[in-house]
Design an enzyme around this catalytic site. Structure first.
Site, short mmCIF file in Angstrom:
data_model
loop_
_atom_site.label_atom_id
_atom_site.label_comp_id
_atom_site.label_asym_id
_atom_site.label_seq_id
_atom_site.Cartn_x
_atom_site.Cartn_y
_atom_site.Cartn_z
N ASP A 1 0.87 -1.17 0.00
CA ASP A 1 0.00 0.00 0.00
C ASP A 1 0.91 1.23 0.00
O ASP A 1 1.65 1.45 0.96
CB ASP A 1 -0.89 0.02 1.24
CG ASP A 1 -1.93 -1.09 1.23
OD1 ASP A 1 -2.47 -1.38 0.14
OD2 ASP A 1 -2.19 -1.67 2.29
N ASP B 1 -13.70 -3.24 -2.02
CA ASP B 1 -13.53 -2.92 -0.60
C ASP B 1 -14.90 -3.01 0.06
O ASP B 1 -15.74 -2.12 -0.11
CB ASP B 1 -12.96 -1.50 -0.43
CG ASP B 1 -11.54 -1.38 -0.94
OD1 ASP B 1 -10.87 -2.42 -1.09
OD2 ASP B 1 -11.09 -0.25 -1.19
#
Length: 254
Positions: free
Chosen positions: A12, A131
């Site tokens: 990330d 998500d």
């Protein structure tokens, strides 16, 4: 013989650095993306996923230089996502060295993008990042979020997964937002529901904390397991995860 379960290390990236937090908050610096990518390649990760987590939130494109530098250093499949909103964005990332491209927010805004990318580059290039978080009142009990979990998309997560599979996505990166960064284990209910709804590969993401968390995700239907925090801060090694999966009866790549 069943296909080998893939173990994927996730980077990330925010402002050019690998970061990790809990539920995308309280981000901590975890190092240089290119250096970490080299480590995971050497440790035997089957793939790398590189997500520019602030690109959509900041309305900008993924940093191409980092993608190129990472691709030059690793010899395993590289998936890149973050701020991808057009066929041209996908084209640029593939030219920079990505093997697959993850799309999230832009597909929710314009689902036709999924079919456009699949038609031009093939389904195998397109990873649909979902998500999802628990949401009482939705049909499945889960909803889609965008902008790093900051906003509800007002879409049922399982129905969305089924739709994008029909549109041509080659794989679903399923991130359980409630579990993300908590190290309390994957959201097995979410994995099972999506597995029942689609036939394309499902990558389980969000919540890995201990070795015993990985086999249940595979049992729930994941074709691959992804982790970030536990790898970045040295809690677990890729090889240890593979060993535990093998002990639990899964085929893994050596």
């Amino acid at each position: 013989m069943s296909l080998a379960v893939r173990v994927i290390a996730c980077l990330d990236v925010d402002e050019g650095r690998v970061v990790k937090g809990v539920n995308f908050q309280q981000l901590r610096d975890a190092g240089d993306p290119v250096e970490l990518a080299k480590v995971y390649d050497a440790e035997g990760a089957d793939e790398l996923t590189f997500l520019d987590i602030s690109a959509s939130h900041q309305a900008r494109k993924t940093t191409m230089e980092i993608v190129s530098s990472t691709a030059e250093q690793v010899f395993i499949p590289l998936t890149v996502g973050g701020g991808v909103s057009s066929v041209d964005d996908v084209d640029r990332l593939l030219r920079a060295g990505a093997d697959k491209v993850a799309v999230n927010t832009a597909a929710i805004n314009r689902p036709e993008l999924v079919a456009e990318v699949a038609d031009r580059f093939g389904s195998q290039v397109l990873v649909l990042s979902v998500d999802a978080r628990r949401a009482p009142g939705t049909d499945s009990g889960f909803e889609v979020t965008t902008h790093g979990g900051r906003r509800s998309a007002g879409v049922d997560a399982v129905a969305w997964a089924a739709r994008v599979a029909d549109l041509g996505a080659g794989e679903i990166l399923l991130n359980g937002m409630d579990a993300d960064g908590t190290r309390d284990g994957f959201d097995l209910d979410l994995i099972r529901l999506v597995r029942e709804a689609v036939t394309i590969p499902v990558v389980a993401s969000g919540g890995a904390g201990r070795l015993e968390h990985f086999p249940p995700a595979v049992d729930a239907g994941a074709d691959a397991v992804l982790a970030a925090t536990v790898f970045h801060f040295g809690t677990l090694r890729v090889g240890e995860v593979k060993q535990r999966l093998a002990e639990a009866g899964s085929a893994v790549r050596s």
